[in-house]
Write a protein that holds these residues in place. Structure first.
Motif, mmCIF file in Angstrom:
data_model
loop_
_atom_site.group_PDB
_atom_site.id
_atom_site.type_symbol
_atom_site.label_atom_id
_atom_site.label_comp_id
_atom_site.label_asym_id
_atom_site.label_seq_id
_atom_site.Cartn_x
_atom_site.Cartn_y
_atom_site.Cartn_z
ATOM 1 N N ASP A 245 0.824 -1.209 0.000
ATOM 2 C CA ASP A 245 0.000 0.000 0.000
ATOM 3 C C ASP A 245 0.858 1.260 0.000
ATOM 4 O OD1 ASP A 245 -2.265 -1.556 0.042
ATOM 5 O OD2 ASP A 245 -2.637 -1.314 2.196
ATOM 6 N N THR A 246 1.955 1.238 0.735
ATOM 7 C CA THR A 246 2.806 2.424 0.867
ATOM 8 C C THR A 246 3.582 2.711 -0.414
ATOM 9 O OG1 THR A 246 3.024 2.060 3.245
ATOM 10 C CG2 THR A 246 4.671 3.484 2.208
ATOM 11 N N VAL A 247 4.194 1.690 -0.978
ATOM 12 C CA VAL A 247 5.005 1.888 -2.192
ATOM 13 C C VAL A 247 4.105 2.082 -3.413
ATOM 14 C CG1 VAL A 247 6.895 0.976 -3.590
ATOM 15 C CG2 VAL A 247 6.830 0.506 -1.145
ATOM 16 N N GLY A 248 2.991 1.386 -3.430
ATOM 17 C CA GLY A 248 1.980 1.604 -4.459
ATOM 18 C C GLY A 248 2.465 1.330 -5.869
ATOM 19 N N LYS A 249 2.112 2.198 -6.789
ATOM 20 C CA LYS A 249 2.373 1.985 -8.211
ATOM 21 C C LYS A 249 3.858 2.023 -8.565
ATOM 22 C CE LYS A 249 1.733 6.855 -9.491
ATOM 23 N NZ LYS A 249 0.963 7.814 -10.330
ATOM 24 N N GLU A 250 4.698 2.481 -7.640
ATOM 25 C CA GLU A 250 6.142 2.489 -7.903
ATOM 26 C C GLU A 250 6.747 1.094 -7.760
ATOM 27 O OE1 GLU A 250 7.822 4.933 -9.075
ATOM 28 O OE2 GLU A 250 6.325 6.517 -8.837
ATOM 29 N N LEU A 251 5.976 0.156 -7.235
ATOM 30 C CA LEU A 251 6.482 -1.185 -6.961
ATOM 31 C C LEU A 251 6.455 -2.027 -8.234
ATOM 32 C CD1 LEU A 251 7.427 -2.878 -4.492
ATOM 33 C CD2 LEU A 251 5.041 -3.572 -4.190
ATOM 34 N N ASP A 252 7.628 -2.472 -8.695
ATOM 35 C CA ASP A 252 7.711 -3.290 -9.906
ATOM 36 C C ASP A 252 7.525 -4.768 -9.614
ATOM 37 O OD1 ASP A 252 8.247 -1.199 -11.766
ATOM 38 O OD2 ASP A 252 10.312 -1.120 -11.034
#
Length: 611
Positions: A245-252
Motif C-alpha cells: 500500500d505504501t510503495v503503491g504503483k512504484e512497486l515493480d
C-alpha cells in the motif's frame, strides 16, 4: 514406490494397476501468458555474484554446468545514507576503482551483472556492518537524498564503466527483522517499518526516473508468516500489505524468501507444498484487487535453513535436505512461470568471509581435511538441471503430491517429476505422438541413499522403463524421437482471483466470493482455495459450491498436513477440479465450515484456455 512409464507411438497406453496418473499431451504446447518456453535464467541460480572466490578453472567448470548467479550485496559503502557523509565525488572515485578491479576477474564480461539482484543490508546490525542502506530519521522523513546517491552509485559503478546495470534492485534485504535496531533512539518497530517502506518508494521514484529499465521492488521478506500472529493475518496487514500500500504503483515486483526450516521441537518442517502456494496466492490476489492485476514475484532466497546448522560440522545429509527443499520449490515456481521474475536458491560460493572452523552450511565448495577446496553435494543441483530446455507441453498429474512438467525441444521430450510426499505408484501416459518413434530413453535422478545425495544418469533401450521414485526424489525422463514433434494446438494457462479476500470463518455461515473470467474455449479448470485453520479443526469446508453446484472437496493437497509446522495451524491452498460447463463469466463461489475459526484467504480459478 514403483514408477512404470508406458508409451506407444500412436496414442496412449496405460496400466490400470497404477495409482497416480501422469498425462503428457504431445499435441498441445502450453503457455503462461507471454511465457512459452523454459527461461533458465529465472530458476537455476545461486546466491552469488561475479567475484574473485573461484579460480578460472573453477569458473570453467561452473559455466559447463550452467551455474547461474543471482544476487549481490552492494551499496555506496559506507552506507547509502547522507548521514554517513557519502558524496557523489566519493562514489565516482570508488566506482572507477571497482570497475577496474571487476574487469580483471576471470569471469568478467560487460553483461555479467545484468541478471543480478542488487541489494543491501538494511542497518548496521549487531556486527556494525558499513554496507547498509537505511538510517532512522524520524516519521515522514525525506529519502530523496539517499535515492539520488543510489542513482549516482549505479551511474558511476556500472554505466560509466560500460557494465550493464543490474536488472533488479531490492533496496534492503530482510529489513523488517531489523526494525528494532533503532530502539536505542526510541523508535517504534511499527514506525520503522513504515519508514522503510517509504524509503523504498522514494528510491523507486528516483531510479525509475533515471534508469527506466531497472525494476525496483521488495521488501525481501525474511519470514512470510502471513497468517500470524493469531491466525488473523495481522502479520500480513502490518507488514506485506502495508508495504504494498505504501510503495503503491512504484512497486515493480514483490519479493520474499521461502525456506523450509525447523519447528519448536527441533524437527524439520516445510513451506514447500501448499503453504508456499498460499503465500504466493495472497500476494498475487491482493495485488490483483489493488492494481487490477498481480504484481510479478521475485523470490530472492529459497531453500532450507536451521539455526542449529551454523554451529555444526559439514554434513552430507544436510546437503541432501537443502537439495530436497530447493528442488521441491523450484518445481513449484516452474509451474507458474508467467508471473515469476526470478528465483534464487540459497547456495553460497566458498563463503571465505566466514570466521568459523565449520563451513557455512550452504556453500558449494569447502575445504577438506587436507586444506584443499572440493565441491559439496549442492553442486548436484546444477548438474541435475543443466540439460533441461524446450517449450512447455501440457502435463497433468492426478495427485497434487507429484509435481509434473514437460518440455519439448525439437526431437527431445523431457518429463520432470518431483515427489513431495511418501512413495507412490505412478502411471505415465504419452499421448498424440503422431507416428514419431522413440529412439532412446534417458533417466536423470536426484535422490538420497542413507542420507547422502545421489545423482544418477541411466540409459535405457526399448520402450518400457521401470524405476523406483522415492520420497523427495526428482527425476527427468528424456525421450529422444526419430523426428521432431510439432504440437498442433496451444493451451494458455490463466489465473483469475476473486474480487475479495481474507474472510473470517464462522460456523455454519457461507463465505461467498466472485471470480470474473474471460470468455473462450476451455479445456480444464481448477478452483484454488487458500485456507488458514487452527489445528484440531477440520481443514476443509463442509460444503463448497460453484455457481450453486456442490462439489466434493479432495482431501489431498500439495505436500503434508503442516501439523508440525507452527503451533497456530494450517495455511495452504487446496485445488478442486471443476467442470468447465459449470463456469460463467461471473462465478460465485461459496464455502461453509462446520466449526468457527480461521480464514479463507484467497479464491481463484486456474483455467487452461484452448487458443
Amino acid at each position: 514406490m514403483r514408477l512404470l512409464l508406458f508409451f506407444c507411438l500412436l496414442g496412449c497406453v496405460s496400466v490400470k494397476a497404477q495409482e497416480v496418473k501422469i498425462d503428457i499431451d504431445l499435441s498441445s504446447f502450453k503457455t503462461y501468458g507471454a511465457t512459452s518456453a523454459l527461461e533458465r535464467e529465472k530458476f537455476f541460480n545461486s546466491h552469488n555474484s561475479p567475484g574473485g572466490e573461484f579460480t578460472a578453472q573453477e569458473w570453467d567448470f561452473l559455466k559447463s554446468i550452467k551455474f547461474g548467479m543471482g544476487r549481490c550485496f552492494m551499496s555506496p559503502n559506507p552506507g547509502s545514507s547522507v548521514a554517513c557523509g557519502v558524496t557523489g565525488d566519493e562514489i565516482r572515485k570508488k566506482g572507477e576503482r571497482w570497475g577496474a578491479s571487476f574487469k580483471k576477474l576471470p569471469m568478467y564480461n560487460s553483461s555479467a551483472m545484468e541478471e543480478i539482484i542488487l541489494t543491501s543490508h538494511p542497518t548496521p546490525g549487531k556486527g556494525g556492518s558499513k554496507n547498509y542502506a537505511f538510517h532512522w530519521k524520524g516519521l515522514g522523513a525525506d529519502y530523496s537524498p539517499e535515492a539520488k546517491i543510489m542513482a549516482d552509485f549505479l551511474k558511476y559503478y556500472f554505466v560509466e564503466n560500460g557494465i550493464s546495470l543490474p536488472r533488479y534492485i531490492e533496496p534492503m534485504n530482510e529489513p523488517y527483522v531489523h526494525a528494532n535496531d533503532y530502539k536505542n533512539v526510541w523508535a517504534k518497530d511499527s514506525d520503522v517499518r513504515v519508514e522503510m517502506a517509504r524509503y523504498h518508494k522514494m528510491m523507486a521514484q528516483e531510479l525509475h526516473k533515471q534508469f527506466p529499465n531497472v525494476k525496483v521492488g521488495g521488501f525481501a521478506s525474511a519470514w512470510p508468516y502471513l497468517e500470524g500472529f493469531n491466525s488473523d493475518f495481522e502479520h500480513w496487514n502490518s507488514r506485506m500489505k502495508m508495504f504494498i500500500d505504501t510503495v503503491g504503483k512504484e512497486l515493480d515486483f514483490v519479493s520474499f524468501h521461502i525456506y523450509d526450516g525447523m519447528n519448536v521441537k527441533g524437527e524439520d518442517c516445510f513451506r514447500s507444498g501448499s503453504n508456499m502456494e498460499a503465500i504466493m496466492d495472497i500476494i498475487e490476489g491482493y495485488c490483483a484487487i489493488k492494481f487490477g492485476k498481480p504484481l510479478p514475484l521475485l523470490i530472492s532466497e529459497h531453500g532450507m535453513t536451521r539455526k542449529d546448522w551454523l554451529t555444526q560440522a559439514y554434513s552430507e545429509e544436510r546437503d541432501w535436505k537443502i537439495l530436497r527443499s530447493v528442488n521441491h520449490q523450484t518445481m513449484q515456481f516452474m509451474q507458474r512461470p508467467g508471473n515469476i521474475l526470478k528465483c534464487i536458491p540459497f547456495f553460497s560460493g566458498k563463503a571465505t568471509w566466514r570466521k568459523d572452523p565449520n563451513p557455512y552450511p550452504w556453500v558449494i565448495s569447502r575445504k577438506n581435511k587436507d586444506g584443499d577446496w572440493e565441491w559439496t553435494h549442492l553442486i548436484k543441483y546444477f548438474q541435475f538441471w543443466k540439460d533441461l530446455s524446450g517449450k512447455y507441453v501440457d502435463a497433468q498429474s492426478s495427485d497434487p503430491d507429484i509435481l509434473s512438467l514437460a518440455f519439448l525441444d525439437k526431437k527431445r521430450l523431457s518429463v520432470v517429476l518431483n515427489n513431495l510426499e511418501d512413495d507412490k505408484n505412478l502411471e505415465l501416459n504419452l499421448c498424440n505422438a503422431h507416428g514419431r518413434k522413440i529412439k532412446s530413453v534417458k533417466l536423470r535422478r536426484l535422490y538420497e541413499r542413507e542420507g547422502i545425495p545421489v545423482l544418477e544418469d541411466t540409459d535405457y533401450s526399448g520402450e518400457q522403463v521401470r524405476l523406483t521414485l522415492r520420497r523427495d526424489e526428482t527425476v527427468i525422463v528424456s525421450f529422444e524421437y526419430n523426428q521432431a514433434l510439432h504440437p498442433s494446438s496451444t493451451l494458455d494457462n490463466r489465473k483469475y482471483y476473486a474480487t475479495e479476500y481474507l474472510k473470517a470463518v464462522k460456523a455454519g455461515e457461507a463465505n461467498s466470493f466472485c471470480v470474473k473470467i474471460d470468455s473462450g474455449k476451455k479445456k480444464r479448470a481448477l478452483l484454488q482455495v487458500g485456507i488458514a485453520r487452527p489445528h484440531k479443526k477440520s481443514i476443509l469446508p463442509a460444503q463448497l459450491c460453484l455457481n450453486g453446484k456442490k462439489y466434493i472437496i479432495p482431501d489431498n493437497w500439495k505436500g503434508y498436513d503442516q501439523a508440525d509446522r507452527i503451533k497456530e495451524g494450517f495455511f495452504g491452498v487446496v485445488d478442486i477440479p471443476v467442470a468447465i460447463e459449470d463456469l460463467k463469466n461471473d462465478n460465485e463461489v461459496s464455502l461453509i465450515f462446520d466449526t468457527e475459526g480461521g480464514t479463507v484467504s484467497t479464491v481463484a480459478l486456474n483455467i487452461d484456455y484452448v487458443l
